[in-house]
Write a protein that holds these residues in place. Sequence first.
Motif, mmCIF file in Angstrom:
data_model
loop_
_atom_site.group_PDB
_atom_site.id
_atom_site.type_symbol
_atom_site.label_atom_id
_atom_site.label_comp_id
_atom_site.label_asym_id
_atom_site.label_seq_id
_atom_site.Cartn_x
_atom_site.Cartn_y
_atom_site.Cartn_z
ATOM 1 N N VAL A 1 11.409 -4.598 -13.160
ATOM 2 C CA VAL A 1 11.120 -3.168 -13.077
ATOM 3 C C VAL A 1 9.697 -2.945 -13.579
ATOM 4 O O VAL A 1 9.343 -3.383 -14.665
ATOM 5 C CB VAL A 1 12.120 -2.352 -13.934
ATOM 6 N N MET A 2 8.888 -2.272 -12.764
ATOM 7 C CA MET A 2 7.520 -1.940 -13.152
ATOM 8 C C MET A 2 7.381 -0.426 -13.205
ATOM 9 O O MET A 2 7.793 0.268 -12.282
ATOM 10 C CB MET A 2 6.521 -2.517 -12.148
ATOM 11 N N GLU A 3 6.810 0.067 -14.303
ATOM 12 C CA GLU A 3 6.597 1.496 -14.477
ATOM 13 C C GLU A 3 5.139 1.737 -14.857
ATOM 14 O O GLU A 3 4.605 1.047 -15.720
ATOM 15 C CB GLU A 3 7.492 2.042 -15.584
ATOM 16 N N LYS A 4 4.536 2.724 -14.242
ATOM 17 C CA LYS A 4 3.145 3.068 -14.546
ATOM 18 C C LYS A 4 3.086 3.678 -15.940
ATOM 19 O O LYS A 4 3.858 4.572 -16.285
ATOM 20 C CB LYS A 4 2.619 4.060 -13.502
ATOM 21 N N ALA B 1 0.816 -1.217 0.000
ATOM 22 C CA ALA B 1 0.000 0.000 0.000
ATOM 23 C C ALA B 1 0.849 1.267 0.000
ATOM 24 O O ALA B 1 0.537 2.227 -0.715
ATOM 25 C CB ALA B 1 -0.946 -0.002 1.192
ATOM 26 N N ALA B 2 1.921 1.291 0.766
ATOM 27 C CA ALA B 2 2.755 2.505 0.841
ATOM 28 C C ALA B 2 3.353 2.834 -0.524
ATOM 29 O O ALA B 2 3.442 4.011 -0.913
ATOM 30 C CB ALA B 2 3.861 2.314 1.875
ATOM 31 N N ILE B 3 3.738 1.807 -1.274
ATOM 32 C CA ILE B 3 4.309 2.033 -2.607
ATOM 33 C C ILE B 3 3.211 2.461 -3.573
ATOM 34 O O ILE B 3 3.408 3.381 -4.375
ATOM 35 C CB ILE B 3 5.051 0.776 -3.104
ATOM 36 N N ARG B 4 2.046 1.818 -3.497
ATOM 37 C CA ARG B 4 0.922 2.221 -4.359
ATOM 38 C C ARG B 4 0.557 3.677 -4.120
ATOM 39 O O ARG B 4 0.322 4.435 -5.074
ATOM 40 C CB ARG B 4 -0.302 1.325 -4.115
ATOM 41 N N GLN B 5 0.529 4.088 -2.873
ATOM 42 C CA GLN B 5 0.188 5.474 -2.553
ATOM 43 C C GLN B 5 1.260 6.436 -3.042
ATOM 44 O O GLN B 5 0.953 7.489 -3.604
ATOM 45 C CB GLN B 5 -0.029 5.623 -1.046
ATOM 46 N N ALA B 6 2.524 6.080 -2.834
ATOM 47 C CA ALA B 6 3.624 6.959 -3.254
ATOM 48 C C ALA B 6 3.632 7.167 -4.769
ATOM 49 O O ALA B 6 3.988 8.236 -5.254
ATOM 50 C CB ALA B 6 4.955 6.385 -2.785
ATOM 51 N N ASN C 1 0.889 6.791 -6.645
ATOM 52 C CA ASN C 1 -0.475 7.112 -7.057
ATOM 53 C C ASN C 1 -1.048 6.027 -7.970
ATOM 54 O O ASN C 1 -1.659 6.313 -9.001
ATOM 55 C CB ASN C 1 -0.533 8.486 -7.731
ATOM 56 N N LEU C 2 -0.847 4.776 -7.601
ATOM 57 C CA LEU C 2 -1.380 3.645 -8.354
ATOM 58 C C LEU C 2 -2.768 3.311 -7.836
ATOM 59 O O LEU C 2 -3.001 3.271 -6.631
ATOM 60 C CB LEU C 2 -0.478 2.415 -8.189
ATOM 61 N N THR C 3 -3.679 3.079 -8.765
ATOM 62 C CA THR C 3 -5.032 2.684 -8.392
ATOM 63 C C THR C 3 -5.441 1.481 -9.240
ATOM 64 O O THR C 3 -4.807 1.179 -10.265
ATOM 65 C CB THR C 3 -6.036 3.833 -8.596
ATOM 66 N N ARG D 1 -2.281 0.552 -15.653
ATOM 67 C CA ARG D 1 -1.472 -0.390 -16.421
ATOM 68 C C ARG D 1 -0.006 -0.132 -16.106
ATOM 69 O O ARG D 1 0.424 1.016 -15.979
ATOM 70 C CB ARG D 1 -1.773 -0.247 -17.901
ATOM 71 N N LEU D 2 0.751 -1.218 -15.973
ATOM 72 C CA LEU D 2 2.171 -1.138 -15.662
ATOM 73 C C LEU D 2 2.979 -1.816 -16.759
ATOM 74 O O LEU D 2 2.589 -2.876 -17.257
ATOM 75 C CB LEU D 2 2.478 -1.823 -14.324
#
Length: 86
Positions: free
Chosen positions: A40-43, A16-21, A23-25, A29-30
Amino acid sequence: MATVKLSGKGQVVIPAAIRQALNLTAGDRLNVTLDNGRVVMEKLPVAATWQEIIAQIPVEQVVLDEVGHYDVDRAPHFDRWLHSEK
């Protein structure tokens, strides 16, 4: 640093902390790549972001005279592209 567990289907939960940092919802798509043994994952940009990116692309009208010359001052991006090494 957080530790996650790989499911039987190959899924992981992004903490959750990484999703929030980032801004992933849900539904984002990554892009997932492998870089020297690291995942490596990039939004990926959303449609609104793509529109902003496209709006920043310079647009020039290149006018050629009767012998095929153009004004470098009026078309500097075209001139750079024309003379760039591929």
